[in-house]
Design an enzyme around this catalytic site. Structure first.
Site, mmCIF file in Angstrom:
data_model
loop_
_atom_site.group_PDB
_atom_site.id
_atom_site.type_symbol
_atom_site.label_atom_id
_atom_site.label_comp_id
_atom_site.label_asym_id
_atom_site.label_seq_id
_atom_site.Cartn_x
_atom_site.Cartn_y
_atom_site.Cartn_z
ATOM 1 N N ARG A 48 0.938 -1.208 -0.240
ATOM 2 C CA ARG A 48 0.106 -0.300 0.584
ATOM 3 C C ARG A 48 0.968 0.684 -0.253
ATOM 4 O O ARG A 48 0.382 2.308 -1.364
ATOM 5 C CB ARG A 48 -0.944 0.544 1.025
ATOM 6 C CG ARG A 48 -1.830 -1.230 1.524
ATOM 7 C CD ARG A 48 -2.466 -1.628 0.361
ATOM 8 N NE ARG A 48 -3.422 -0.841 -0.019
ATOM 9 C CZ ARG A 48 -4.207 -1.239 -1.710
ATOM 10 N NH1 ARG A 48 -4.640 -2.126 -2.123
ATOM 11 N NH2 ARG A 48 -4.969 0.436 -1.927
ATOM 12 N N ASP A 75 -21.744 13.370 10.341
ATOM 13 C CA ASP A 75 -20.202 13.107 9.139
ATOM 14 C C ASP A 75 -20.407 14.659 9.045
ATOM 15 O O ASP A 75 -21.577 15.571 9.008
ATOM 16 C CB ASP A 75 -20.821 12.072 7.896
ATOM 17 C CG ASP A 75 -19.407 11.784 6.996
ATOM 18 O OD1 ASP A 75 -18.833 11.330 8.015
ATOM 19 O OD2 ASP A 75 -18.658 12.803 6.758
#
Length: 286
Positions: free
Chosen positions: A34, A144
Protein backbone atom coordinates in the site's frame (compact mmCIF):
# COMPACT_ATOMS: atom_id res chain seq x y z
CA UNK A 1 23.48 4.98 5.18
CA UNK A 2 20.12 3.80 6.55
CA UNK A 3 18.88 0.50 5.17
CA UNK A 4 15.42 0.10 3.64
CA UNK A 5 14.30 -2.03 6.59
CA UNK A 6 15.38 0.65 9.06
CA UNK A 7 13.76 3.39 6.97
CA UNK A 8 10.54 1.37 6.87
CA UNK A 9 10.54 1.18 10.68
CA UNK A 10 11.14 4.92 10.93
CA UNK A 11 8.23 5.58 8.57
CA UNK A 12 5.88 3.44 10.65
CA UNK A 13 6.98 5.26 13.80
CA UNK A 14 6.42 8.64 12.19
CA UNK A 15 2.90 7.70 11.06
CA UNK A 16 2.12 6.58 14.61
CA UNK A 17 3.66 9.71 16.16
CA UNK A 18 1.83 12.09 13.84
CA UNK A 19 -1.52 10.34 13.38
CA UNK A 20 -1.71 7.67 16.08
CA UNK A 21 -2.18 4.95 13.50
CA UNK A 22 -0.74 1.64 14.69
CA UNK A 23 0.84 0.20 11.55
CA UNK A 24 1.81 -2.93 13.47
CA UNK A 25 -1.83 -4.05 13.11
CA UNK A 26 -1.16 -4.74 9.44
CA UNK A 27 0.82 -7.55 7.86
CA UNK A 28 4.17 -6.22 6.66
CA UNK A 29 3.74 -7.27 3.04
CA UNK A 30 0.32 -5.62 2.85
CA UNK A 31 1.69 -2.44 4.40
CA UNK A 32 4.60 -2.27 1.99
CA UNK A 33 2.32 -2.82 -1.01
CA UNK A 34 0.00 0.00 0.00
CA UNK A 35 2.83 2.41 0.79
CA UNK A 36 4.47 1.55 -2.53
CA UNK A 37 1.40 3.01 -4.27
CA UNK A 38 2.09 6.38 -2.67
CA UNK A 39 5.82 6.16 -3.35
CA UNK A 40 5.08 5.77 -7.04
CA UNK A 41 2.46 8.52 -7.00
CA UNK A 42 4.81 11.04 -5.37
CA UNK A 43 7.97 9.92 -7.16
CA UNK A 44 9.66 9.30 -3.82
CA UNK A 45 12.94 7.41 -3.95
CA UNK A 46 12.38 5.04 -1.04
CA UNK A 47 10.95 5.32 2.48
CA UNK A 48 13.31 8.05 3.68
CA UNK A 49 12.49 10.25 0.73
CA UNK A 50 8.80 9.65 1.36
CA UNK A 51 9.25 10.69 4.99
CA UNK A 52 10.46 14.05 3.73
CA UNK A 53 7.44 14.25 1.45
CA UNK A 54 5.13 13.78 4.46
CA UNK A 55 6.94 16.55 6.34
CA UNK A 56 6.66 19.00 3.42
CA UNK A 57 3.14 18.10 2.32
CA UNK A 58 0.66 17.35 5.16
CA UNK A 59 -2.06 16.63 2.58
CA UNK A 60 -0.08 13.56 1.58
CA UNK A 61 -1.00 12.04 4.95
CA UNK A 62 -4.67 11.96 3.93
CA UNK A 63 -3.77 10.16 0.70
CA UNK A 64 -1.55 7.69 2.55
CA UNK A 65 -4.17 6.93 5.20
CA UNK A 66 -6.83 6.44 2.54
CA UNK A 67 -4.50 3.98 0.85
CA UNK A 68 -3.76 2.09 4.06
CA UNK A 69 -7.31 1.85 5.34
CA UNK A 70 -8.88 1.19 1.91
CA UNK A 71 -11.57 3.70 2.78
CA UNK A 72 -14.62 1.73 1.65
CA UNK A 73 -17.57 1.53 4.00
CA UNK A 74 -19.93 -1.42 3.97
CA UNK A 75 -22.62 -3.08 6.06
CA UNK A 76 -21.31 -5.00 9.09
CA UNK A 77 -17.70 -4.15 8.24
CA UNK A 78 -15.27 -6.05 10.50
CA UNK A 79 -17.46 -8.98 11.45
CA UNK A 80 -15.50 -9.73 14.62
CA UNK A 81 -16.35 -6.26 15.98
CA UNK A 82 -20.05 -6.76 15.27
CA UNK A 83 -19.78 -10.22 16.80
CA UNK A 84 -18.64 -8.75 20.11
CA UNK A 85 -21.33 -6.07 19.93
CA UNK A 86 -23.98 -8.71 19.35
CA UNK A 87 -22.79 -11.30 21.85
CA UNK A 88 -21.62 -9.10 24.72
CA UNK A 89 -21.93 -5.31 24.41
CA UNK A 90 -25.56 -4.84 23.38
CA UNK A 91 -26.93 -7.48 25.77
CA UNK A 92 -24.96 -5.83 28.59
CA UNK A 93 -26.34 -2.39 27.69
CA UNK A 94 -29.95 -3.56 27.46
CA UNK A 95 -29.69 -5.48 30.74
CA UNK A 96 -28.22 -2.44 32.52
CA UNK A 97 -30.92 -0.17 31.12
CA UNK A 98 -33.70 -2.52 32.19
CA UNK A 99 -32.33 -2.46 35.74
CA UNK A 100 -32.85 1.31 35.56
CA UNK A 101 -36.38 0.72 34.19
CA UNK A 102 -35.38 2.17 30.84
CA UNK A 103 -36.08 0.64 27.46
CA UNK A 104 -34.21 3.23 25.44
CA UNK A 105 -31.04 2.38 23.52
CA UNK A 106 -29.01 5.31 22.16
CA UNK A 107 -26.10 4.87 19.73
CA UNK A 108 -23.90 7.41 17.94
CA UNK A 109 -22.00 6.52 14.78
CA UNK A 110 -19.51 9.39 14.43
CA UNK A 111 -18.02 9.80 10.96
CA UNK A 112 -20.74 7.58 9.50
CA UNK A 113 -19.94 8.31 5.82
CA UNK A 114 -22.78 7.03 3.60
CA UNK A 115 -24.74 5.43 6.43
CA UNK A 116 -23.90 1.74 6.32
CA UNK A 117 -22.69 1.65 9.92
CA UNK A 118 -25.73 3.33 11.54
CA UNK A 119 -28.12 1.09 9.63
CA UNK A 120 -26.01 -1.96 10.57
CA UNK A 121 -26.23 -1.00 14.23
CA UNK A 122 -30.00 -0.55 14.00
CA UNK A 123 -30.33 -3.98 12.39
CA UNK A 124 -28.07 -5.50 15.04
CA UNK A 125 -30.14 -3.96 17.84
CA UNK A 126 -33.29 -5.42 16.34
CA UNK A 127 -31.68 -8.86 16.11
CA UNK A 128 -30.41 -8.73 19.70
CA UNK A 129 -33.73 -7.52 21.13
CA UNK A 130 -35.69 -10.12 19.17
CA UNK A 131 -39.38 -10.27 20.09
CA UNK A 132 -38.84 -7.43 22.59
CA UNK A 133 -37.71 -4.99 19.86
CA UNK A 134 -41.13 -3.28 19.44
CA UNK A 135 -41.09 -2.41 23.15
CA UNK A 136 -37.72 -0.63 22.90
CA UNK A 137 -37.00 2.91 21.81
CA UNK A 138 -33.88 2.44 19.66
CA UNK A 139 -32.28 5.68 18.48
CA UNK A 140 -29.19 5.59 16.25
CA UNK A 141 -27.58 8.86 15.19
CA UNK A 142 -25.15 8.98 12.30
CA UNK A 143 -23.04 12.11 11.90
CA UNK A 144 -20.63 13.23 9.22
CA UNK A 145 -19.31 16.49 7.81
CA UNK A 146 -19.64 15.55 4.15
CA UNK A 147 -22.95 16.61 2.59
CA UNK A 148 -22.73 14.14 -0.30
CA UNK A 149 -22.21 11.20 2.04
CA UNK A 150 -25.10 12.31 4.23
CA UNK A 151 -27.40 12.59 1.21
CA UNK A 152 -26.65 8.95 0.34
CA UNK A 153 -27.21 7.92 3.96
CA UNK A 154 -30.57 9.65 4.16
CA UNK A 155 -31.71 8.15 0.85
CA UNK A 156 -30.87 4.70 2.22
CA UNK A 157 -30.54 2.99 -1.18
CA UNK A 158 -27.55 0.71 -1.80
CA UNK A 159 -26.20 -1.64 -4.45
CA UNK A 160 -24.08 -4.76 -4.11
CA UNK A 161 -25.24 -5.27 -0.54
CA UNK A 162 -23.65 -8.13 1.40
CA UNK A 163 -25.02 -9.07 4.81
CA UNK A 164 -24.03 -11.79 7.29
CA UNK A 165 -25.84 -15.04 6.44
CA UNK A 166 -27.97 -14.89 9.59
CA UNK A 167 -29.47 -11.52 8.57
CA UNK A 168 -32.62 -11.68 6.41
CA UNK A 169 -32.11 -8.90 3.85
CA UNK A 170 -35.80 -8.77 2.91
CA UNK A 171 -36.72 -8.05 6.51
CA UNK A 172 -34.83 -4.76 6.45
CA UNK A 173 -34.69 -3.77 2.77
CA UNK A 174 -37.02 -3.45 -0.18
CA UNK A 175 -35.13 -5.23 -2.96
CA UNK A 176 -35.80 -4.41 -6.61
CA UNK A 177 -34.17 -4.30 -10.01
CA UNK A 178 -32.70 -0.93 -10.90
CA UNK A 179 -30.45 -0.23 -13.88
CA UNK A 180 -29.53 -3.85 -14.49
CA UNK A 181 -28.68 -4.59 -10.86
CA UNK A 182 -30.34 -5.02 -7.48
CA UNK A 183 -31.08 -2.00 -5.33
CA UNK A 184 -31.58 -2.40 -1.59
CA UNK A 185 -33.77 0.33 -0.09
CA UNK A 186 -33.91 0.61 3.70
CA UNK A 187 -37.42 -0.16 4.94
CA UNK A 188 -39.33 2.61 6.71
CA UNK A 189 -39.41 0.73 10.02
CA UNK A 190 -35.61 0.65 10.12
CA UNK A 191 -35.22 4.18 8.78
CA UNK A 192 -37.41 5.48 11.62
CA UNK A 193 -34.75 4.41 14.11
CA UNK A 194 -31.84 6.11 12.36
CA UNK A 195 -31.29 9.85 12.04
CA UNK A 196 -28.45 11.72 10.35
CA UNK A 197 -26.95 15.12 10.99
CA UNK A 198 -24.01 17.17 9.80
CA UNK A 199 -21.40 17.52 12.53
CA UNK A 200 -17.79 18.59 12.81
CA UNK A 201 -16.20 16.46 15.52
CA UNK A 202 -13.80 19.30 16.33
CA UNK A 203 -16.70 21.54 17.28
CA UNK A 204 -19.21 18.97 18.53
CA UNK A 205 -20.10 19.41 22.18
CA UNK A 206 -21.39 16.68 24.48
CA UNK A 207 -24.97 17.76 23.86
CA UNK A 208 -26.43 14.26 24.02
CA UNK A 209 -25.69 11.07 25.85
CA UNK A 210 -25.33 7.61 24.33
CA UNK A 211 -25.01 4.04 25.54
CA UNK A 212 -22.64 3.21 22.69
CA UNK A 213 -20.41 5.42 20.52
CA UNK A 214 -18.60 4.22 17.40
CA UNK A 215 -15.88 6.29 15.73
CA UNK A 216 -13.88 4.01 13.45
CA UNK A 217 -11.06 5.00 11.11
CA UNK A 218 -11.73 8.69 11.67
CA UNK A 219 -9.13 9.73 14.25
CA UNK A 220 -6.20 8.75 12.04
CA UNK A 221 -6.87 11.74 9.78
CA UNK A 222 -6.09 14.23 12.57
CA UNK A 223 -2.99 15.32 14.48
CA UNK A 224 -2.49 13.65 17.87
CA UNK A 225 -3.54 16.70 19.88
CA UNK A 226 -6.75 16.97 17.88
CA UNK A 227 -7.37 13.24 18.28
CA UNK A 228 -7.24 13.68 22.06
CA UNK A 229 -9.85 16.45 21.91
CA UNK A 230 -12.15 14.33 19.77
CA UNK A 231 -11.84 11.27 22.02
CA UNK A 232 -12.63 13.43 25.05
CA UNK A 233 -15.79 14.62 23.28
CA UNK A 234 -16.75 11.04 22.43
CA UNK A 235 -16.21 9.83 25.98
CA UNK A 236 -18.05 12.84 27.36
CA UNK A 237 -21.07 11.78 25.32
CA UNK A 238 -21.26 8.29 26.83
CA UNK A 239 -23.83 7.49 29.49
CA UNK A 240 -22.79 5.81 32.71
CA UNK A 241 -20.70 2.74 32.00
CA UNK A 242 -21.32 2.79 28.26
CA UNK A 243 -19.01 1.71 25.46
CA UNK A 244 -16.70 3.28 22.87
CA UNK A 245 -15.58 1.52 19.68
CA UNK A 246 -12.60 2.79 17.67
CA UNK A 247 -10.96 1.57 14.47
CA UNK A 248 -8.62 -1.38 14.85
CA UNK A 249 -5.49 0.70 14.21
CA UNK A 250 -6.54 3.54 16.52
CA UNK A 251 -5.78 4.23 20.18
CA UNK A 252 -7.29 6.56 22.79
CA UNK A 253 -4.10 8.22 24.05
CA UNK A 254 -3.17 8.89 27.69
CA UNK A 255 -5.65 11.74 28.23
CA UNK A 256 -8.63 9.42 28.67
CA UNK A 257 -6.94 6.15 29.59
CA UNK A 258 -7.94 6.59 33.24
CA UNK A 259 -11.65 6.63 32.38
CA UNK A 260 -11.72 3.76 29.89
CA UNK A 261 -11.15 0.02 30.25
CA UNK A 262 -10.27 -1.93 27.12
CA UNK A 263 -12.70 -4.85 27.29
CA UNK A 264 -11.84 -6.27 23.85
CA UNK A 265 -8.34 -5.11 22.84
CA UNK A 266 -8.26 -6.71 19.37
CA UNK A 267 -11.57 -5.08 18.42
CA UNK A 268 -10.73 -1.75 20.13
CA UNK A 269 -13.84 -1.83 22.30
CA UNK A 270 -13.67 0.20 25.52
CA UNK A 271 -15.96 0.62 28.50
CA UNK A 272 -16.22 3.65 30.77
CA UNK A 273 -14.85 2.84 34.22
CA UNK A 274 -17.43 3.31 37.01
CA UNK A 275 -16.87 6.46 39.06
CA UNK A 276 -14.28 7.95 36.70
CA UNK A 277 -15.01 11.10 34.75
CA UNK A 278 -13.18 13.48 32.47
CA UNK A 279 -12.77 17.12 33.38
CA UNK A 280 -14.84 19.96 31.99
CA UNK A 281 -13.07 19.85 28.64
CA UNK A 282 -14.51 16.43 27.90
CA UNK A 283 -17.97 17.26 29.16
CA UNK A 284 -17.72 15.20 32.39
CA UNK A 285 -17.39 16.36 35.93
CA UNK A 286 -15.47 14.76 38.70
Amino acid sequence: MISDDRAFVLLKRRVYADRGMDCEQYKENYLKRRIAVRLRATGADGYLDYLNTLKKDPDEYTKLLNELTVNVTQFFRDGDVYGKLREVVMPAITEANEVLHSRTLRVWSAGCSSGEEPYSIAILANEVLGSEAPRWNVRVMGSDYDDKSLAIARAGAYRGLELPPEIDAERYFVIKENGGGLEYKVRDELRARVKFEKANLLEYGARRHFDLVLCRNVLIYFEREVQARIVETLVGSILGEGYLVLGKSETTGPAVSKVLRQVFPAERIYKVIPGERLGARGGRNG
